[in-house]
Design an enzyme around this catalytic site. Structure first.
Site, mmCIF file in Angstrom:
data_model
loop_
_atom_site.group_PDB
_atom_site.id
_atom_site.type_symbol
_atom_site.label_atom_id
_atom_site.label_comp_id
_atom_site.label_asym_id
_atom_site.label_seq_id
_atom_site.Cartn_x
_atom_site.Cartn_y
_atom_site.Cartn_z
ATOM 1 N N LYS A 3 49.196 38.230 42.695
ATOM 2 C CA LYS A 3 49.665 36.910 43.255
ATOM 3 C C LYS A 3 50.416 36.611 44.231
ATOM 4 O O LYS A 3 51.715 37.138 43.844
ATOM 5 C CB LYS A 3 49.750 35.897 41.954
ATOM 6 N N GLY B 196 56.841 41.224 41.609
ATOM 7 C CA GLY B 196 56.302 42.355 42.109
ATOM 8 C C GLY B 196 55.620 42.356 43.490
ATOM 9 O O GLY B 196 55.749 43.419 44.242
ATOM 10 N N CYS B 197 54.708 41.325 43.657
ATOM 11 C CA CYS B 197 53.895 41.169 44.882
ATOM 12 C C CYS B 197 54.833 40.938 45.926
ATOM 13 O O CYS B 197 54.551 41.209 47.082
ATOM 14 C CB CYS B 197 52.759 39.929 44.696
ATOM 15 N N THR B 198 55.737 40.161 45.932
ATOM 16 C CA THR B 198 56.909 39.980 47.149
ATOM 17 C C THR B 198 57.656 41.431 47.488
ATOM 18 O O THR B 198 57.686 41.785 48.602
ATOM 19 C CB THR B 198 58.051 38.885 46.755
ATOM 20 N N MET C 69 54.692 43.377 49.406
ATOM 21 C CA MET C 69 54.428 42.997 50.575
ATOM 22 C C MET C 69 55.473 43.098 51.510
ATOM 23 O O MET C 69 55.294 43.150 52.959
ATOM 24 C CB MET C 69 53.899 41.622 50.689
#
Length: 188
Positions: A72, A77-79, A82
């Site tokens: 998401k 974690g995704c930040t 990316m």
């Protein structure tokens, strides 16, 4: 119902359930290195907005494509993942020269455009809201968020590298990814 009847019922129920398992198992076979990458078409976005032409994997033969499935947008974690791709873009992804990075999530295109613009991401995001790409690549079972899977697809359209789950907090994961991209880009 007696104990014997319940036991017989349980055995019959388990046998009936197991007879359906192969049909479901065949619906989503595990991909492996060397397999042809499943083709797909999906809406992609960048920091500039929704791209006019949908992304079709088979139209990217001749270049290395990285599919980075993630749960998401804007989560911690995704930040990390990316932003690491953004900050190491020149080294990991050859500044986009014959290498295309696509972050894939179930987020709508509007959320992905906003995030890409705010964080100054220089790569593509795919809005896989129907989860079709995630299911084809084993990152999703058809509901919920994508798992953090990563695929490197070589210029011939074959899977050159897989990591499941991608360990976004590990420096070694990025080094290994960079090596896989370099190796794949040289396999024309």
């Amino acid at each position: 119902m007696s104990v014997r009847s319940r036991a017989a019922f349980t055995v019959a129920l388990c046998a009936a359930t197991m007879s359906f398992a192969p049909a479901f198992a065949g619906a989503q076979t595990a991909l492996k290195v060397g397999d042809a990458a499943p083709d797909f078409t999906v809406t992609t976005v960048t920091a500039k907005g929704v791209e006019a032409k949908p992304f079709k994997l088979s139209e990217h033969k001749g270049e290395t494509v990285i599919l980075a499935f993630f749960p998401k947008a804007r989560t911690s974690g995704c930040t990390v993942q990316m932003e690491s791709y953004r900050d190491k873009y020149a080294d990991l992804f050859k500044s986009g020269k014959k290498v295309t990075l696509v972050g894939v999530s179930v987020d709508p295109d509007t959320a992905l455009v906003s995030w890409a613009k705010d964080a100054k991401f220089q790569f593509h995001f795919a809005a896989d809201t129907e989860r079709k790409v995630g299911v084809a690549y084993g990152a999703n079972t058809g509901t919920g968020y994508h798992k953090r899977h990563l695929y490197v697809i070589d210029p011939k359209g074959n899977i050159a590298y897989i990591t499941t789950p991608f360990q976004q907090m590990s420096a070694e994961a990025y080094t290994t990814l960079g090596d896989a991209v370099s190796k794949s880009a040289g396999s024309k």
